[in-house]
Each structure stands twice: as C-alpha cells, then as structure tokens.
Design a protein around this motif. Structure first.
Motif, mmCIF file in Angstrom:
data_model
loop_
_atom_site.group_PDB
_atom_site.id
_atom_site.type_symbol
_atom_site.label_atom_id
_atom_site.label_comp_id
_atom_site.label_asym_id
_atom_site.label_seq_id
_atom_site.Cartn_x
_atom_site.Cartn_y
_atom_site.Cartn_z
ATOM 1 N N ASP A 1 15.397 -24.804 -4.440
ATOM 2 C CA ASP A 1 14.606 -24.386 -5.593
ATOM 3 C C ASP A 1 13.213 -24.043 -5.093
ATOM 4 N N ASP B 1 10.488 -24.134 -6.864
ATOM 5 C CA ASP B 1 9.494 -24.906 -7.617
ATOM 6 C C ASP B 1 9.263 -26.241 -6.906
ATOM 7 N N THR C 1 11.472 -29.806 -7.118
ATOM 8 C CA THR C 1 12.208 -30.359 -5.980
ATOM 9 C C THR C 1 11.730 -31.773 -5.656
ATOM 10 N N HIS D 1 13.257 -24.103 0.024
ATOM 11 C CA HIS D 1 12.676 -23.320 -1.057
ATOM 12 C C HIS D 1 13.063 -21.843 -1.018
ATOM 13 N N ASP E 1 18.980 -23.156 -7.545
ATOM 14 C CA ASP E 1 18.321 -22.403 -8.601
ATOM 15 C C ASP E 1 18.751 -20.950 -8.457
ATOM 16 N N LEU F 1 15.027 -17.078 -6.978
ATOM 17 C CA LEU F 1 14.440 -17.484 -5.704
ATOM 18 C C LEU F 1 13.659 -16.314 -5.114
ATOM 19 N N GLY G 1 20.141 -17.104 -6.352
ATOM 20 C CA GLY G 1 21.040 -18.242 -6.175
ATOM 21 C C GLY G 1 22.512 -17.889 -6.224
ATOM 22 N N SER H 1 19.192 -23.856 -13.457
ATOM 23 C CA SER H 1 18.398 -22.657 -13.689
ATOM 24 C C SER H 1 17.789 -22.630 -15.081
ATOM 25 N N LYS I 1 17.758 -25.606 -17.124
ATOM 26 C CA LYS I 1 16.503 -26.362 -17.099
ATOM 27 C C LYS I 1 15.820 -26.201 -18.448
#
Length: 122
Positions: free
Chosen positions: A23, A25, A29, A47, A67, A70, A75, A97, A119
């Motif tokens: 991910d 973010d 993470t 990442h 995720d 990216l 992903g 996601s 998410k």
C-alpha cells in the motif's frame, strides 16, 4: 497425511505467519503492521508494485494484502503477475482498496484474489 496451507504450517511449527502488505499510504501500512504484529504476524511492507513482486518471490509470504491504487503498477496487475508466477500462484491475496469492488470485477478473471475489502476497514 492432511495438507496444510503455508499459514497453517507456520502456526503448527510455532512460526509467525508472514504477511506482505502492499500500500502506498504510509500511515495505513503502519496501522496494519501494528495490528498484525499484535496478532502474532511477521509483517513485510512495501509501497510499490514492482518491489512487492520482488519481495513476494524472495520471501514467499503466507498472505498478501494489496491496495489497487499504487504509484507504479495497479494492484490488479500485481495480482495478475503473482498468479502467473508458479512460485507465488498459491499465496492468498486480499485486496484492500478505497475503490468499490464493482470496479475490480471486470478484471477478476485475470486478477485472482481471495477477497475484496473496501477501506476504511473497521
């Protein structure tokens, strides 16, 4: 003799299950790493998609959390490549996601993943 998944084998052998988190973010993470650590997991964090593919082949984690949005590969492309590689084909991949799952359905036949979570996760 029964067949066990890598995760079940790791638990039975007293090893920590290994989770690869992909991910971009950083805060998300860190939160996942903290919570997975509390559950007794070893967490590997990356990442970007290319680094995740390299890490997945080198480390062979028990589970991969991906995720979709990216900076380099999306992903779902990562999922497609993981599934195409014999060494990573059987590792369960879970999508985390902010995008709605309907967006990913169009590519699900090529992008194999076990489950899709939207998410924010509760």
């Amino acid at each position: 003799m029964p067949r066990f998944s890598n995760t079940a084998r790791a638990i039975l052998n007293g090893m920590k299950p290994r989770v690869l988190v992909l991910d971009d973010d950083l805060e998300f993470t860190q939160l996942l790493e903290y919570n997975l650590g509390r559950l007794g997991c070893e967490t590997l964090v990356t990442h970007n998609g290319m680094q995740a593919l390299q890490m997945a082949r080198a480390e062979l984690p028990d589970v991969i959390l991906v995720d979709i949005m990216l900076p380099d590969l999306d992903g779902l492309s990562v999922c497609e490549i993981l599934y195409a590689q014999p060494s990573t084909r059987d590792i369960p991949v879970f999508i985390l996601s902010a995008l709605d799952e309907s967006w990913a359905r169009t590519r699900r036949s090529r992008a194999r993943f076990a489950e899709y979570f939207t998410k924010p996760l509760i």
